[in-house]
Design a protein around this motif. Structure first.
Motif, mmCIF file in Angstrom:
data_model
loop_
_atom_site.group_PDB
_atom_site.id
_atom_site.type_symbol
_atom_site.label_atom_id
_atom_site.label_comp_id
_atom_site.label_asym_id
_atom_site.label_seq_id
_atom_site.Cartn_x
_atom_site.Cartn_y
_atom_site.Cartn_z
ATOM 1 N N LEU B 384 -8.597 -29.650 25.974
ATOM 2 C CA LEU B 384 -8.865 -28.815 26.496
ATOM 3 C C LEU B 384 -9.189 -27.811 24.934
ATOM 4 O O LEU B 384 -9.842 -27.223 24.497
ATOM 5 N N VAL B 385 -8.166 -27.853 24.058
ATOM 6 C CA VAL B 385 -7.532 -27.185 22.650
ATOM 7 C C VAL B 385 -8.095 -27.903 21.930
ATOM 8 O O VAL B 385 -9.192 -26.779 21.097
ATOM 9 N N THR B 386 -9.065 -29.107 21.687
ATOM 10 C CA THR B 386 -9.277 -29.880 20.574
ATOM 11 C C THR B 386 -11.031 -29.861 20.585
ATOM 12 O O THR B 386 -11.136 -30.053 20.229
ATOM 13 N N GLY B 387 -11.091 -29.972 21.705
ATOM 14 C CA GLY B 387 -12.669 -30.141 22.630
ATOM 15 C C GLY B 387 -12.964 -31.277 22.292
ATOM 16 O O GLY B 387 -13.919 -31.984 22.108
ATOM 17 N N VAL B 388 -11.887 -32.438 22.268
ATOM 18 C CA VAL B 388 -12.601 -34.169 22.109
ATOM 19 C C VAL B 388 -12.414 -34.836 22.800
ATOM 20 O O VAL B 388 -12.699 -33.892 23.902
ATOM 21 N N GLY B 389 -13.579 -35.485 23.402
ATOM 22 C CA GLY B 389 -14.065 -36.119 24.701
ATOM 23 C C GLY B 389 -12.747 -36.569 25.167
ATOM 24 O O GLY B 389 -11.768 -36.626 24.827
ATOM 25 N N GLY B 390 -12.822 -37.097 26.574
ATOM 26 C CA GLY B 390 -12.033 -37.005 27.086
ATOM 27 C C GLY B 390 -11.828 -36.462 28.531
ATOM 28 O O GLY B 390 -12.000 -35.160 28.337
ATOM 29 N N GLY B 391 -10.700 -37.045 29.500
ATOM 30 C CA GLY B 391 -10.309 -35.900 29.983
ATOM 31 C C GLY B 391 -10.962 -35.487 31.461
ATOM 32 O O GLY B 391 -11.951 -36.298 31.540
ATOM 33 N N GLU B 392 -10.614 -34.794 32.647
ATOM 34 C CA GLU B 392 -11.641 -34.883 33.677
ATOM 35 C C GLU B 392 -11.669 -33.334 33.701
ATOM 36 O O GLU B 392 -12.590 -32.367 34.739
ATOM 37 N N GLY B 393 -11.871 -32.615 32.594
ATOM 38 C CA GLY B 393 -12.651 -30.911 33.130
ATOM 39 C C GLY B 393 -10.914 -30.098 32.634
ATOM 40 O O GLY B 393 -9.979 -30.685 32.801
ATOM 41 N N ALA B 394 -10.975 -28.850 32.380
ATOM 42 C CA ALA B 394 -10.839 -27.901 32.426
ATOM 43 C C ALA B 394 -9.725 -28.011 33.688
ATOM 44 O O ALA B 394 -10.173 -27.945 34.578
ATOM 45 N N GLY B 395 -7.961 -27.601 32.938
ATOM 46 C CA GLY B 395 -7.180 -27.614 34.567
ATOM 47 C C GLY B 395 -7.021 -28.967 35.431
ATOM 48 O O GLY B 395 -6.481 -28.877 36.621
ATOM 49 N N VAL B 396 -7.559 -30.040 35.090
ATOM 50 C CA VAL B 396 -7.459 -31.073 35.732
ATOM 51 C C VAL B 396 -6.273 -32.180 35.011
ATOM 52 O O VAL B 396 -6.845 -32.527 34.185
ATOM 53 N N MET B 397 -5.019 -32.198 35.790
ATOM 54 C CA MET B 397 -4.826 -33.778 34.980
ATOM 55 C C MET B 397 -4.488 -34.638 34.542
ATOM 56 O O MET B 397 -5.307 -34.751 35.750
ATOM 57 N N PHE B 398 -4.633 -35.259 33.911
ATOM 58 C CA PHE B 398 -5.191 -37.045 33.641
ATOM 59 C C PHE B 398 -3.995 -37.466 32.711
ATOM 60 O O PHE B 398 -2.944 -37.217 32.166
ATOM 61 N N ASP B 399 -4.553 -38.917 32.975
ATOM 62 C CA ASP B 399 -3.332 -40.340 32.694
ATOM 63 C C ASP B 399 -4.150 -41.023 32.219
ATOM 64 O O ASP B 399 -5.382 -41.011 32.480
ATOM 65 N N LEU B 400 -3.499 -41.504 30.903
ATOM 66 C CA LEU B 400 -4.074 -41.983 30.150
ATOM 67 C C LEU B 400 -3.626 -43.559 29.944
ATOM 68 O O LEU B 400 -2.532 -44.040 30.165
ATOM 69 N N ASP B 401 -4.670 -44.554 30.881
ATOM 70 C CA ASP B 401 -4.141 -46.125 30.860
ATOM 71 C C ASP B 401 -3.261 -46.588 29.486
ATOM 72 O O ASP B 401 -3.038 -47.345 29.530
ATOM 73 N N SER B 402 -4.587 -46.603 28.689
ATOM 74 C CA SER B 402 -5.057 -47.250 26.658
ATOM 75 C C SER B 402 -3.377 -46.364 26.476
ATOM 76 O O SER B 402 -4.124 -45.184 25.450
ATOM 77 N N ILE B 403 -2.829 -47.178 25.301
ATOM 78 C CA ILE B 403 -1.761 -46.625 24.765
ATOM 79 C C ILE B 403 -2.825 -46.077 23.544
ATOM 80 O O ILE B 403 -2.569 -45.226 23.044
ATOM 81 N N SER B 404 -3.876 -46.920 22.872
ATOM 82 C CA SER B 404 -4.048 -46.206 21.623
ATOM 83 C C SER B 404 -5.254 -44.875 22.201
ATOM 84 O O SER B 404 -5.220 -44.413 21.074
ATOM 85 N N ASP B 405 -5.424 -44.966 22.748
ATOM 86 C CA ASP B 405 -6.597 -44.150 23.162
ATOM 87 C C ASP B 405 -5.551 -42.868 24.032
ATOM 88 O O ASP B 405 -5.852 -41.621 23.233
ATOM 89 N N THR B 406 -4.145 -43.174 23.939
ATOM 90 C CA THR B 406 -4.101 -41.715 24.284
ATOM 91 C C THR B 406 -3.034 -41.378 22.607
ATOM 92 O O THR B 406 -3.031 -40.282 21.605
ATOM 93 N N TYR B 407 -2.381 -42.452 21.899
ATOM 94 C CA TYR B 407 -2.554 -42.214 20.441
ATOM 95 C C TYR B 407 -3.624 -41.283 19.832
ATOM 96 O O TYR B 407 -3.627 -40.388 18.936
ATOM 97 N N ALA B 408 -4.819 -41.482 19.450
ATOM 98 C CA ALA B 408 -5.584 -40.847 19.315
ATOM 99 C C ALA B 408 -5.616 -39.757 19.834
ATOM 100 O O ALA B 408 -6.061 -38.515 18.521
#
Lengths: 286, 478, 347
Positions: B384-408
């Motif tokens: 929400l803050v950085t505005g980078v891609g990913g996520g499922e929309g404002a207010g929608v919690m999500f998890d990332l399967d990939s460690i490198s994606d999370t790190y990024a």
């Protein structure tokens, strides 16, 4: 499901209203104050015992899985409530906190003590550990000072046997003057007899005559007798006058308060109403 | 009956009683207990028939000798506790993923589809399904499996009679910090769930020691916080070392954090028993009950049902509103900026002072009801803050399967190694979750102690992360 | 970057400041709360107590003695005395200040409050005996008599405070101890110390040096006009009759006989596998702890066996009335026992 629930209903002999044999003796108003609603129940059974005597196993075995757990009005003490049916009567069981004594020096003890004294349960079952009888009798004797309607559940006899101990329950019953039922609750043994004994005491078929503790100290004895005499002047029918005298000597605030506001006197009347004109002797053993 | 005469009679009796007590003397209580025990002893002697001679082999005594042995006692204890934790973490993996795939990957899209089909307004759909449902589902999938494995195992050990021996072995250590050996058990329960740990302190009947155990239970790293620790350790600490060591090092880091928590438990216990709780009554008694074979299936069954009901209750009562708040703060905007961003910008300087950031602080504020949603909330807010891609929309919690994606994603949010370390520290040392706070209130019945138990760790957390951050920056600058 | 050094220092300073402010007992917050309490009510009540004490011991009350007892200067003492005279609590009869009836009642109430609080601190808190008096000095002024009655109820309406001093009832009645002076005790009669006088100081100091406390059991072995010789706790004590007179004792009934001549052995000295018989729970064990031990069956005459030692040496589990009870060594140290020898065991 334990067998006793499906057992053929026993006939309860009800005499006419005046000499109401088998009428509940509990104090419904006080019980409500203590948080137990007796609306759908005929009798209330209190379950007392030392910690670690398998008290909750007995409770679960008697109630099956229909138990509801709730909290005491106090702070930390949990209480479980449940029930069973036997004959035509519905019994509510209240599992009191496990305590070593009833001298009301801790919250748990106060809660258990006040329930037995003011709630006047129809039966108080004291679960005792057969392999540590001496220490468990300490509590049983204290309960028997407060109420006559006591059944001793001599639990964990399997464990006692494992340690090579045998307990002569007939002799114990004779000495104590109350029914003693040997059980092994975790293996569902002896519970039918326990239910039967509860039923007999609740309905007044059996009238226990509990042994009262002898005081060996002369000074204490004479002090108790003096106070007891004065209490009996006020309430000639008070069943546990000696115990009340002891508590007053100990400065027990709950008892002092209940004497001041007359609550103690109401207990007399209830006990009186349930009193049985015909004396029935204690059935020995179980 | 309540007339004046009656009151006079009563007063007279009470006066006499007091006077007589003066005569009986100071050992009144002793005389009373002695009288009852003399009788009990007489009766027991008559009723009990003892064996002629002591049995040659006493099983209880033999077990006791082994489990309290000078060397093997501790080894056995550590092995058993490690085994319980291992079974919990390993065993919870599969059902956790299964529940997550059903609740998050199947039911959630299905609900979204349903909402779309009946033309539900977007805000209601978001609030109910993305906010409330998702938070509840998250809590259930993270918490239910470990709780349903961890607690039955403990109950079995308890039924057998082993746990009192653990207190017996460890009491000397706890005594040094003014605590009771039984605190070892409430602490271990705390590794499952702090609220359950607080309830478990009931076994301590000494008021001072019980309060110590309640207040410090929060330093036992609970199941809800393990995922945060494991993720951050894997992403940041594991990344520092060669790949073949990564798994081991990150595991060691998490264990290290948990041990640091144990250290804090002792330290804070010591502090409390010598200062604020000095005046509370302290007693010690510990009965070692005989060993009893546990009733395996029944224990397993009741314990399982209890925990499931408990987790569901907690999810509905605490996580549901939290989900609503998370969705609302991310979606209500004032002149184009969401409330979440306002708050994050506002607390950002303070966050940086602590080596954290505004996103983490906001996540911890909204996650007070349930720590297990901290990570998904942080991820969502970072997007929400950085505005980078990913996520499922404002207010929608999500998890990332990939460690490198999370790190990024974390890097995009400006995270450094310091942020990661301090997040792990803060996750260990901060206010208890609202379920625990509520439980502390119910157990102590005291607003004072509840407030204290809630504020002490968060104060400590701020101080700790602050000092680490400043020292870190100082060292980095040299 | 000196920037973060400054931040660190400021931050640490802030943490220290908060700690200093809120630190229990010695922090600024606690101090402020205490200073606020030194009101004129406190001073008046303390002065009344002082006057009563002086009256009882037959000494004069002067401005100087009041100032000394209250730790204030003479001007303030005069101020307090004037206030007391004005409110009719004391009179000045030319050479001495004496309590009026109203003043006497109030003084009795303060004493009741003090002793009730001492009893409370002894039975319901974990404070050290050395702290009871000073804490009670502060607490005695803060409560109404209804609140004190409630406190008495919680404590089980005690008749004595932990030092064995009688607690006046709410009507101001004092139940005298049914006790005699140690010098009056018959030869070879067992008795329990119920009160130890704290005046005059030289006597109190001697009693304290001998280690004699309320609750201890003794037996007099010799009585002459110069000295009283007695055994207590395995030690022989020798006191001048005048000192012995300030120790009050209660003769014990026969069933309480305790071998006071034997050198004392305590439970923590029992080796694993050894047996003993409980002789006495020492007076140091008190309140909830003492009652719990008694509820578990730890009573004089009970057989007890050391069965299992924990890996770090304390606690040790003891077999008592068929149960296994773990006690810490510092608890076991307060339980006096008599070891059971092997022959006795087999017999």
């Amino acid at each position: 499901m334990p067998e006793h629930k499906t057992k053929h209903p026993q006939k309860i002999i009800l005499t006419d209203a005046s000499g109401c044999e088998g009428c509940p003796a509990h104090n419904a108003a006080n019980l409500l104050k203590l948080g137990v609603d007796m609306k759908d129940w005929d009798y209330v059974v209190a379950l007392a015992g030392n910690p670690n005597t398998g008290k909750s196993t007995v409770f679960n075995a008697l109630t099956g899985l229909r138990q509801h757990t709730g909290n005491w009005p106090g702070k930390t003490v949990t209480r479980a409530e449940g029930g069973f049916e036997y004959g035509d009567a519905r019994y509510k069981i209240v599992d009191l906190p496990g305590t070593y004594s009833l001298l009301a020096t801790s919250l748990d003890e106060q809660v258990a003590r006040n329930f037995i004294l003011f709630g006047q349960p129809d039966v108080t079952v004291v679960v005792v550990d057969a392999s540590r009888l001496e220490r468990n009798l300490n509590l049983a004797l204290q309960v028997m000072e407060i109420t006559d309607r006591v059944v001793i559940c001599l639990n964990l006899i399997d464990e006692a046997k494992r340690h090579g101990l045998t307990v002569d329950e007939r002799r114990l019953a004779r000495d104590l003057g109350v029914p003693v039922v040997p059980t092994s609750a975790r293996y569902n043994q002896g519970l039918d007899a326990l239910v039967e004994a509860i039923h007999e005491v609740a309905t007044g078929k059996v009238r226990p005559k509990p042994r009262k503790v002898e005081t060996h100290s002369k000074i204490l004895k004479s002090a108790v007798e003096k106070i007891q005499a004065q209490i009996l002047q006020l309430y000639p029918d008070l069943p546990n006058s000696r115990w009340v005298a002891l508590r007053l000597l100990d400065g027990d605030e709950d008892i002092i308060r209940s004497l001041r506001n007359g609550e103690l006197g109401q207990l007399v009347q209830l006990e009186d109403a349930a009193a049985d004109p015909h004396q029935i002797l204690v059935k020995e053993g179980a | 009956m309540m007339n004046e005469n009656y009151q006079q009679d009563v007063d007279q009796i009470l006066r006499n009683a007091q006077e007589l007590r003066a005569q009986v003397g100071v050992d009144f209580h002793e005389k009373l207990v002695e009288a009852v025990y003399t009788d009990a002893s007489y009766l027991a002697d008559r009723a009990v028939v003892r064996p002629e001679q002591a049995p040659r082999f006493d099983l209880d005594r033999t077990i006791d000798r082994i489990v309290t042995d000078k060397r093997w006692g501790f080894v056995l204890m550590i092995l058993l506790f490690a085994l319980v934790l291992w079974i919990t973490i390993e065993g919870a993996n599969v059902p956790s993923q299964m529940i997550a795939s059903v609740l998050l990957d199947t039911v959630h899209p299905w609900l979204k589809g349903l909402a779309a089909a009946i033309n539900m307004p977007w805000w209601l759909d978001g609030l109910l399904i993305d906010g409330m449902y998702l938070a509840t589902a998250w809590v259930v999938s993270v918490m239910l499996p470990p709780m349903a494995i961890f607690f039955p195992l403990f109950t079995l050990l308890e039924d057998f009679g082993y746990l009192p021996r653990v207190s017996f072995n460890l009491d000397a250590l706890f005594r040094k910090s003014g605590a009771h050996g039984k605190q070892a058990l409430s602490m271990m329960m705390g590794f499952g769930c702090n609220a359950a740990g607080v309830v478990a302190t009931r076994i301590i009947d000494s008021p001072r020691e019980r309060l110590i155990a309640i207040i410090t239970n929060n330093f036992a790293l609970c199941n809800g916080r393990w995922p945060t620790q494991i993720l951050i350790a894997t992403v940041f600490i594991g990344g520092l070392v060669p790949a073949h060591l990564a798994g081991m090092i990150s595991a060691a880091t998490v264990v290290g954090v948990a041990l640091l928590g144990v250290g804090f438990t002792f330290l804070v216990s010591w502090f409390l028993s010598r200062t604020v709780l000095r005046g509370e009554v302290s007693t010690f008694s510990l009965e070692l009950p005989p060993y009893r074979p546990p009733r395996f299936w029944q224990t397993l069954y009741t314990s399982l049902i209890d925990r499931t009901i408990y987790v569901l209750w907690r999810a509905v009562v605490f996580a549901l509103p939290a989900g609503a708040v998370i969705w609302l703060v991310s979606n209500i905007t004032i002149s184009g900026t969401s409330i979440a961003e306002y708050v994050i910008n506002f607390v950002e300087p303070f966050g940086l002072l602590l080596g954290l950031n505004g996103v983490i602080l906001l996540a911890y504020i909204v996650a007070i009801p349930a720590n297990e949603i901290v990570i998904p909330t942080i991820l969502m807010l970072t997007v929400l803050v950085t505005g980078v891609g990913g996520g499922e929309g404002a207010g929608v919690m999500f998890d990332l399967d990939s460690i490198s994606d999370t790190y990024a994603l974390f890097q995009a949010g400006g995270w450094t190694l310091l942020t990661a370390v301090n997040l792990m520290l803060f996750s260990l040392v901060h206010n208890p979750c609202s379920t625990t706070i509520y439980t502390i209130y119910k157990e102590t019945g005291s607003v004072k102690w509840t407030t204290f138990a809630a504020l002490l760790p968060v104060g400590m957390g701020f101080a700790l992360t602050f000092v680490v951050a400043q020292v870190w920056r100082l060292v980095a600058a040299v | 970057m000196p920037h973060s050094l400054i931040t660190l220092l400021i931050g640490l300073g802030a943490i220290g400041l908060v700690g200093w402010f809120f630190w229990p007992d010695t922090g600024l917050y606690s101090r402020l709360r205490r200073v606020r309490r030194l009101t004129s009510r406190v001073l008046q009540e303390d002065a009344l107590k002082h006057i009563q004490k002086q009256e009882l011991s037959g000494r004069h009350v002067t401005v100087l003695s009041v100032a000394g007892a209250l730790g204030i200067d003479t001007n303030a003492a005069i101020q307090v005395l004037t206030e007391l005279v004005e409110s009719g609590l004391i009179d000045h009869n030319g050479e001495d200040y004496i309590l009026t009836q109203k003043g006497g009642q109030l003084a009795m109430n303060v004493i009741r409050a003090h002793r009730l609080w001492e009893q409370y601190l002894a039975e319901h808190t974990g404070y050290d005996p050395s702290e009871w008096h000073s804490q009670a000095e502060r607490l005695e002024h803060d409560f109404s008599s209804a609140e004190l009655d409630e406190l008495a109820g919680v404590l089980g309406n005690p008749v004595y405070d932990p030092h064995g001093d009688p607690i006046p009832s709410s009507e101001g009645r004092v139940f005298d101890l049914d006790a005699i002076g140690l010098h009056e005790l018959e030869l070879n009669q067992f008795a329990r110390i119920v009160h130890v006088g704290d005046e005059p100081e030289i006597v109190a100091a001697q009693i304290e040096a001998e280690g004699l406390l309320p609750g201890m059991i003794l037996r007099v072995s010799e009585k002459t006009k110069d000295r009283v010789r007695f055994w207590s706790n395995g030690e022989e004590h020798l006191l001048a009759p005048i000192v012995a007179a300030s120790i009050s004792v209660q003769p014990l009934e026969d069933d309480h006989l305790v071998d006071v001549d034997q050198s004392a052995v305590y439970l923590d000295q029992l080796e694993e596998g050894q047996k003993g018989r409980v002789v006495q729970l020492m007076p140091r064990l008190r309140g909830a702890e003492r009652r719990r031990l008694m509820d578990l069956g730890m009573l004089p005459g009970t057989t007890i066996a050391a069965e299992l030692s924990s890996p770090l040496g304390s606690p040790v589990a003891y077999r008592i009335r068929d149960s296994l009870i773990a006690l810490r060594n510092d608890q076991a140290r307060n339980i006096k026992i008599e070891p059971i020898t092997d022959e006795e065991n087999h017999a």
